[in-house]
Design an enzyme around this catalytic site. Structure first.
Site, PDB file in Angstrom:
ATOM      1  N   TYR A 197       0.877  -1.178   0.000  1.00 60.73           N
ATOM      2  CA  TYR A 197       0.000   0.000   0.000  1.00 60.73           C
ATOM      3  C   TYR A 197       0.910   1.222   0.000  1.00 60.73           C
ATOM      4  O   TYR A 197       2.073   1.156  -0.391  1.00 60.73           O
ATOM      5  CB  TYR A 197      -0.911  -0.103   1.224  1.00 60.73           C
ATOM      6  CG  TYR A 197      -2.067   0.854   1.280  1.00 60.73           C
ATOM      7  CD1 TYR A 197      -2.797   1.192   0.144  1.00 60.73           C
ATOM      8  CD2 TYR A 197      -2.465   1.415   2.498  1.00 60.73           C
ATOM      9  CE1 TYR A 197      -3.873   2.054   0.215  1.00 60.73           C
ATOM     10  CE2 TYR A 197      -3.540   2.276   2.583  1.00 60.73           C
ATOM     11  CZ  TYR A 197      -4.243   2.599   1.436  1.00 60.73           C
ATOM     12  OH  TYR A 197      -5.306   3.456   1.513  1.00 60.73           O
TER      13      TYR A 197
ATOM     14  N   ARG B 275      -5.914  10.599 -10.389  1.00 60.36           N
ATOM     15  CA  ARG B 275      -5.270  11.259  -9.252  1.00 60.36           C
ATOM     16  C   ARG B 275      -4.794  10.184  -8.282  1.00 60.36           C
ATOM     17  O   ARG B 275      -5.433   9.916  -7.267  1.00 60.36           O
ATOM     18  CB  ARG B 275      -6.243  12.224  -8.558  1.00 60.36           C
ATOM     19  CG  ARG B 275      -5.552  13.152  -7.575  1.00 60.36           C
ATOM     20  CD  ARG B 275      -6.493  13.641  -6.512  1.00 60.36           C
ATOM     21  NE  ARG B 275      -7.073  12.566  -5.724  1.00 60.36           N
ATOM     22  CZ  ARG B 275      -6.441  11.959  -4.725  1.00 60.36           C
ATOM     23  NH1 ARG B 275      -5.212  12.295  -4.399  1.00 60.36           N
ATOM     24  NH2 ARG B 275      -7.045  10.994  -4.049  1.00 60.36           N
TER      25      ARG B 275
ATOM     26  N   LYS C  20      -5.792  -1.955  -2.903  1.00 58.45           N
ATOM     27  CA  LYS C  20      -6.951  -1.776  -2.030  1.00 58.45           C
ATOM     28  C   LYS C  20      -7.757  -3.068  -1.929  1.00 58.45           C
ATOM     29  O   LYS C  20      -8.251  -3.419  -0.851  1.00 58.45           O
ATOM     30  CB  LYS C  20      -7.840  -0.642  -2.566  1.00 58.45           C
ATOM     31  CG  LYS C  20      -7.312   0.763  -2.259  1.00 58.45           C
ATOM     32  CD  LYS C  20      -7.461   1.095  -0.782  1.00 58.45           C
ATOM     33  CE  LYS C  20      -6.999   2.509  -0.452  1.00 58.45           C
ATOM     34  NZ  LYS C  20      -7.942   3.556  -0.832  1.00 58.45           N
TER      35      LYS C  20
ATOM     36  N   GLU D 185     -12.040   4.989  -6.426  1.00 60.45           N
ATOM     37  CA  GLU D 185     -10.682   5.168  -5.905  1.00 60.45           C
ATOM     38  C   GLU D 185      -9.843   6.022  -6.856  1.00 60.45           C
ATOM     39  O   GLU D 185      -9.729   5.719  -8.044  1.00 60.45           O
ATOM     40  CB  GLU D 185     -10.007   3.798  -5.724  1.00 60.45           C
ATOM     41  CG  GLU D 185      -8.640   3.853  -5.122  1.00 60.45           C
ATOM     42  CD  GLU D 185      -8.640   4.329  -3.682  1.00 60.45           C
ATOM     43  OE1 GLU D 185      -7.640   4.934  -3.280  1.00 60.45           O
ATOM     44  OE2 GLU D 185      -9.627   4.083  -2.965  1.00 60.45           O
ATOM     45  N   ASP D 186      -9.285   7.100  -6.344  1.00 60.85           N
ATOM     46  CA  ASP D 186      -8.319   7.941  -7.047  1.00 60.85           C
ATOM     47  C   ASP D 186      -8.852   8.522  -8.349  1.00 60.85           C
ATOM     48  O   ASP D 186      -8.146   8.571  -9.367  1.00 60.85           O
ATOM     49  CB  ASP D 186      -7.011   7.165  -7.293  1.00 60.85           C
ATOM     50  CG  ASP D 186      -6.202   7.034  -6.009  1.00 60.85           C
ATOM     51  OD1 ASP D 186      -6.596   7.627  -4.991  1.00 60.85           O
ATOM     52  OD2 ASP D 186      -5.175   6.335  -6.019  1.00 60.85           O
TER      53      ASP D 186
ATOM     54  N   ASP E 163     -13.638   6.377  -1.499  1.00 55.98           N
ATOM     55  CA  ASP E 163     -12.724   6.279  -0.365  1.00 55.98           C
ATOM     56  C   ASP E 163     -11.916   7.553  -0.167  1.00 55.98           C
ATOM     57  O   ASP E 163     -11.614   7.927   0.961  1.00 55.98           O
ATOM     58  CB  ASP E 163     -11.785   5.085  -0.551  1.00 55.98           C
ATOM     59  CG  ASP E 163     -10.982   4.796   0.709  1.00 55.98           C
ATOM     60  OD1 ASP E 163     -11.591   4.730   1.791  1.00 55.98           O
ATOM     61  OD2 ASP E 163      -9.759   4.656   0.617  1.00 55.98           O
ATOM     62  N   ASP E 164     -11.565   8.239  -1.246  1.00 56.25           N
ATOM     63  CA  ASP E 164     -10.786   9.470  -1.120  1.00 56.25           C
ATOM     64  C   ASP E 164     -11.608  10.575  -0.466  1.00 56.25           C
ATOM     65  O   ASP E 164     -11.059  11.442   0.218  1.00 56.25           O
ATOM     66  CB  ASP E 164     -10.308   9.937  -2.498  1.00 56.25           C
ATOM     67  CG  ASP E 164      -9.515   8.862  -3.208  1.00 56.25           C
ATOM     68  OD1 ASP E 164      -8.459   8.472  -2.690  1.00 56.25           O
ATOM     69  OD2 ASP E 164      -9.969   8.385  -4.259  1.00 56.25           O
TER      70      ASP E 164
ATOM     71  N   ASN F  21       0.278  11.982   0.691  1.00 58.95           N
ATOM     72  CA  ASN F  21       1.071  10.822   0.307  1.00 58.95           C
ATOM     73  C   ASN F  21       1.780  11.113  -1.005  1.00 58.95           C
ATOM     74  O   ASN F  21       1.258  11.867  -1.835  1.00 58.95           O
ATOM     75  CB  ASN F  21       0.150   9.598   0.112  1.00 58.95           C
ATOM     76  CG  ASN F  21      -0.437   9.105   1.409  1.00 58.95           C
ATOM     77  OD1 ASN F  21       0.267   8.950   2.381  1.00 58.95           O
ATOM     78  ND2 ASN F  21      -1.735   8.860   1.428  1.00 58.95           N
TER      79      ASN F  21
END
Length: 550
Positions: free
Chosen positions: A115, A168, A186, A257-258, A280-281, A404
């Protein structure tokens, strides 16, 4: 614990002897090519005889514990984190049961590899380190045949889908089809962190192009080399995905996600009330941050509604955090400064948090507001200065530099401690030694487990808030977050809170508490080897070749 190794395949029990076994659809050397069934040297002598494996592998039968020891020995021999990542992915590609056993037993050590931060580097190098396919790729050209493509997935009972378009990825920007590495990572954490069976998780990448010039010119880039598809064609693909999932995997939860800011909040708003989905973001980051703040307030004795919160970064993560911290006084700052009502253009999300006061830079805002909580999700290293941190108010300032990977953190934990005389409460998004990690892995696996156990039809904001509040209660002493090695117990607690809230929200059928707890335990798969036998129709590689010759 759920005993069946692969949902959808026949699990047998002899009522006279009590013996149990799984009927596998393949045999012989072909088993080595299927990581869901492969045990490597862990096949017993009886299994080797029945499955046609005698003589095609080393004679010694090796226990899972000894296999794990060998895995870790080779893992520690690797020179770099990307090499360590590749060694673990190679294990996942040949023996899933052993991979998850090793990951669960050594999660704190291995999490930064599978991760963040190493998975970000893996996504950047995806075309160069690619070894074996995993998951499903969908292109705009596939919109008319999504059902056909989803039917290519071999496991019929998918309950969790992680989908990205790679625009992203962490703080690294547009990585296009390389974002599949995030979906894979994930997905593996749903298994390791909450016990969702590996046959029930599905990584998906929407290959809709990239605006990353380096990738467009890279001969090893694995997506279609074109600029990002936008507008109706993009939306049609997402719509087709949700319709296809509803047909093929009707009990599945879809995690966004992203996705880039332009799509993340827009797609969440479009599908949150229509399908079982969350971002999730946005919601996961918001929930885990709320949990950390609540844990900090337990130490300071403060109330959420009395806090002055400055959030640096007004993208999907910053907006999600602001939504979860609603009730506190919030100042959101983006690249243009404080978001105020006097701005010429405001998105619907920005309007919720726009301040009717003079604007100013992050520095000016912090010095004027004197926040008790400061959160960074900007991807700008060193953004939080000594002057800003020392301008914060409260007995113990709460500082969360969450960007991150580690190199993009707004400040280091040591900076916060030094600048506050050790009083500051700090958690980071990426791992720092001796520092609490405000990591979404504390939230999303438990949410998924709760949705699966309750068979919830939606994921509501209230369910996410319930996850955050439950997580905050699991800390002790000076902790802002509980120990990572307890993640499965944490996920079970969160799953119960999420499922109960789903029932209260009437998006899941009611169950009493004891039945719900039993259901959660039943859904948590434990990686271990059980007896295999070939099904009557099982075929070996030689059988397939003979059939082809006929």
């Amino acid at each position: 614990m759920r005993d069946e190794p692969v949902p959808g395949f026949h699990y047998r029990r002899d009522s006279a002897t009590g013996e149990e076994w799984l009927e596998v659809p393949i045999k012989g050397e072909l088993l080595n090519d299927f990581p869901m069934f492969n045990k490597g040297t862990g096949f017993t002598e009886a299994e080797r005889d029945e499955l046609g494996l005698t003589g095609v592998m080393p004679p010694r039968v090796v226990s899972m514990e000894l296999q794990a020891e060998r895995v870790l020995l080779n893992f520690h021999r690797q020179a770099t984190d990307i090499d360590r990542y590749l060694s673990l992915m190679a294990l996942l590609d040949r023996n899933e049961t052993l991979f998850y056993r090793v990951l669960i037993d050594h999660l704190e050590e291995l999490l930064p590899i599978v991760y963040t931060p190493t998975v970000g580097l893996a996504c950047q190098q995806f075309g160069r380190i690619y070894r074996r396919t995993r998951g499903i790729y969908l292109r705009p050209e596939d919109t008319h045949r999504i059902d056909e493509i989803l039917a290519n997935w071999p496991f019929p009972d998918v309950r969790v889908i992680v989908v990205t378009d790679g625009e992203r990825v962490l703080g690294l920007g547009d990585l296009g089809a390389g974002g599949m590495g995030i979906s894979i990572g994930k997905s593996s954490l749903y298994v390791a962190g909450a016990g969702i069976h590996p046959a029930r998780v599905l990584p998906i990448c929407l290959d809709v192009g990239t605006n990353n010039e380096n990738l467009l010119l890279d001969a090893l880039y694995l997506g279609k080399a074109r600029r990002r598809v936008r507008g109706p064609e993009y939306d049609a693909l997402v719509e087709a995905l949700f319709q296809g999932v509803a047909k093929r995997f009707p009990k599945a939860m879809v995690q966004f996600e992203d996705f880039g800011m332009g799509n993340a909040l827009r797609l969440l708003a479009r599908y949150q009330d229509r399908a079982c989905t969350f971002n999730d973001d946005v919601q996961g980051t918001g929930a885990v941050t709320l949990a950390g703040v609540l844990a900090g307030l337990r130490l300071t004795g403060g109330r959420l509604e009395d806090q002055r919160v400055v959030i640096a970064g007004a993208g999907s993560a910053g907006t999600g955090i602001a939504r979860m911290l609603k009730g506190a006084q919030i100042w959101m700052v983006d690249v243009d400064g404080l978001i105020t009502t006097s701005r010429a253009t405001l998105t619907p999300e920005q309007k919720q948090f726009a301040r009717d006061e003079p604007g100013g830079s992050l520095h000016d805002t912090v010095l004027r507001v004197k926040p008790t909580v400061m959160v960074g999700v900007t991807g700008k290293a060193g953004l939080f200065t000594k002057e800003m941190i020392q301008a914060m108010a409260g007995p113990r300032p709460i500082v969360f530099p969450l960007s991150n990977p580690t190199s993009m953190c707004e400040c280091t934990p040591d900076d916060v401690r030094a600048w506050t005389g050790g009083k500051g409460l700090v958690a980071t998004g990426s791992p720092f030694p001796g520092t609490a990690q405000c990591n979404n892995v504390y939230i999303f696996p438990g949410v998924g487990l709760g949705v699966v156990a309750a068979e919830a039809r939606r994921v509501t904001d209230r369910m996410m808030r319930a996850a955050a509040q439950r997580l905050a209660t699991l800390t002790q002493g000076e902790q802002l977050f509980p120990a990572m090695h307890e993640i499965r117990k944490i996920s079970a607690h969160i799953a119960f809170a999420v499922a109960k809230t789903a029932m209260e929200e009437r998006v899941a059928e009611p169950r009493d508490d004891d039945a719900l707890r039993a259901r959660i335990v039943e859904e948590m798969w434990e990686p271990r080897y059980i007896r295999y036998r070939p099904s009557p129709q099982a075929m070996s590689r030689e059988d397939l070749l003979r059939a082809a010759r006929r």
